[in-house]
Design a protein around this motif. Sequence first.
Motif, PDB file in Angstrom:
ATOM      1  N   SER A 174       0.857  -1.188   0.000  1.00  0.00           N
ATOM      2  CA  SER A 174       0.000   0.000   0.000  1.00  0.00           C
ATOM      3  C   SER A 174       0.889   1.232   0.000  1.00  0.00           C
ATOM      4  N   ASP A 175       0.305   2.349  -0.421  1.00  0.00           N
ATOM      5  CA  ASP A 175       1.037   3.609  -0.382  1.00  0.00           C
ATOM      6  C   ASP A 175       0.052   4.760  -0.283  1.00  0.00           C
ATOM      7  N   LEU A 176       0.480   5.790   0.411  1.00  0.00           N
ATOM      8  CA  LEU A 176      -0.265   7.024   0.569  1.00  0.00           C
ATOM      9  C   LEU A 176       0.601   8.130  -0.015  1.00  0.00           C
ATOM     10  N   CYS A 177       0.051   8.914  -0.921  1.00  0.00           N
ATOM     11  CA  CYS A 177       0.812   9.938  -1.630  1.00  0.00           C
ATOM     12  C   CYS A 177       0.124  11.292  -1.474  1.00  0.00           C
ATOM     13  N   ASN A 178       0.897  12.322  -1.231  1.00  0.00           N
ATOM     14  CA  ASN A 178       0.366  13.665  -1.088  1.00  0.00           C
ATOM     15  C   ASN A 178       0.201  14.301  -2.478  1.00  0.00           C
ATOM     16  N   ALA A 206      -3.781  10.705  -1.878  1.00  0.00           N
ATOM     17  CA  ALA A 206      -4.119   9.654  -2.839  1.00  0.00           C
ATOM     18  C   ALA A 206      -3.577   8.352  -2.252  1.00  0.00           C
ATOM     19  N   GLN A 207      -4.312   7.282  -2.451  1.00  0.00           N
ATOM     20  CA  GLN A 207      -3.935   6.013  -1.835  1.00  0.00           C
ATOM     21  C   GLN A 207      -4.117   4.871  -2.826  1.00  0.00           C
ATOM     22  N   ALA A 208      -3.247   3.878  -2.711  1.00  0.00           N
ATOM     23  CA  ALA A 208      -3.348   2.683  -3.544  1.00  0.00           C
ATOM     24  C   ALA A 208      -3.047   1.446  -2.704  1.00  0.00           C
ATOM     25  N   PHE A 209      -3.761   0.377  -3.005  1.00  0.00           N
ATOM     26  CA  PHE A 209      -3.509  -0.935  -2.416  1.00  0.00           C
ATOM     27  C   PHE A 209      -3.328  -1.927  -3.555  1.00  0.00           C
ATOM     28  N   VAL A 210      -2.316  -2.766  -3.430  1.00  0.00           N
ATOM     29  CA  VAL A 210      -2.041  -3.822  -4.413  1.00  0.00           C
ATOM     30  C   VAL A 210      -2.008  -5.159  -3.680  1.00  0.00           C
ATOM     31  N   VAL A 211      -2.745  -6.117  -4.216  1.00  0.00           N
ATOM     32  CA  VAL A 211      -2.674  -7.495  -3.737  1.00  0.00           C
ATOM     33  C   VAL A 211      -2.348  -8.343  -4.957  1.00  0.00           C
TER      34      VAL A 211
END
Length: 134
Positions: free
Chosen positions: A7-11, A122-127
């Motif tokens: 996962s990542d959170l981006c400004n 902004a946020q993304a999750f990868v599985v």
Amino acid sequence: MIIGMGSDLCNIERIQAALDRHGDRFELRCFTVIERAKAAKRPFTRAGTYAKRFAAKEAFSKAVGTGFFQGVYMKDIGVVNLPSGAPTLHLENGAAKRLAELTPDGHEAHIHLTLTDDHPWAQAFVVIEARPLP
């Protein structure tokens, strides 16, 4: 079976600052042709569009356990949309190779991706799932 998760959170404001400071150089270094075309169609949310994709690339690099090392580079990871509209990743070069190394014999990798944003984040999750071949 799940073989990776990230996962990542981006400004979004940080991405806007990079666009303001570096413009095309930043876009060409980090984003694919498809991603740049999508952002160009969204002039009022361009930075948010890029921020979600930047977060997806970071999340994938975490899911495969390399970060942006061992041949895994941002430009080799591209967010694309399936016919349904759902986002997923298109991989090339070192990113595709790393995923192949992680995928057990007799299985194929399937990437699940979710993106969201709520200014300024902004946020993304990868599985990454390994599915048995038929």
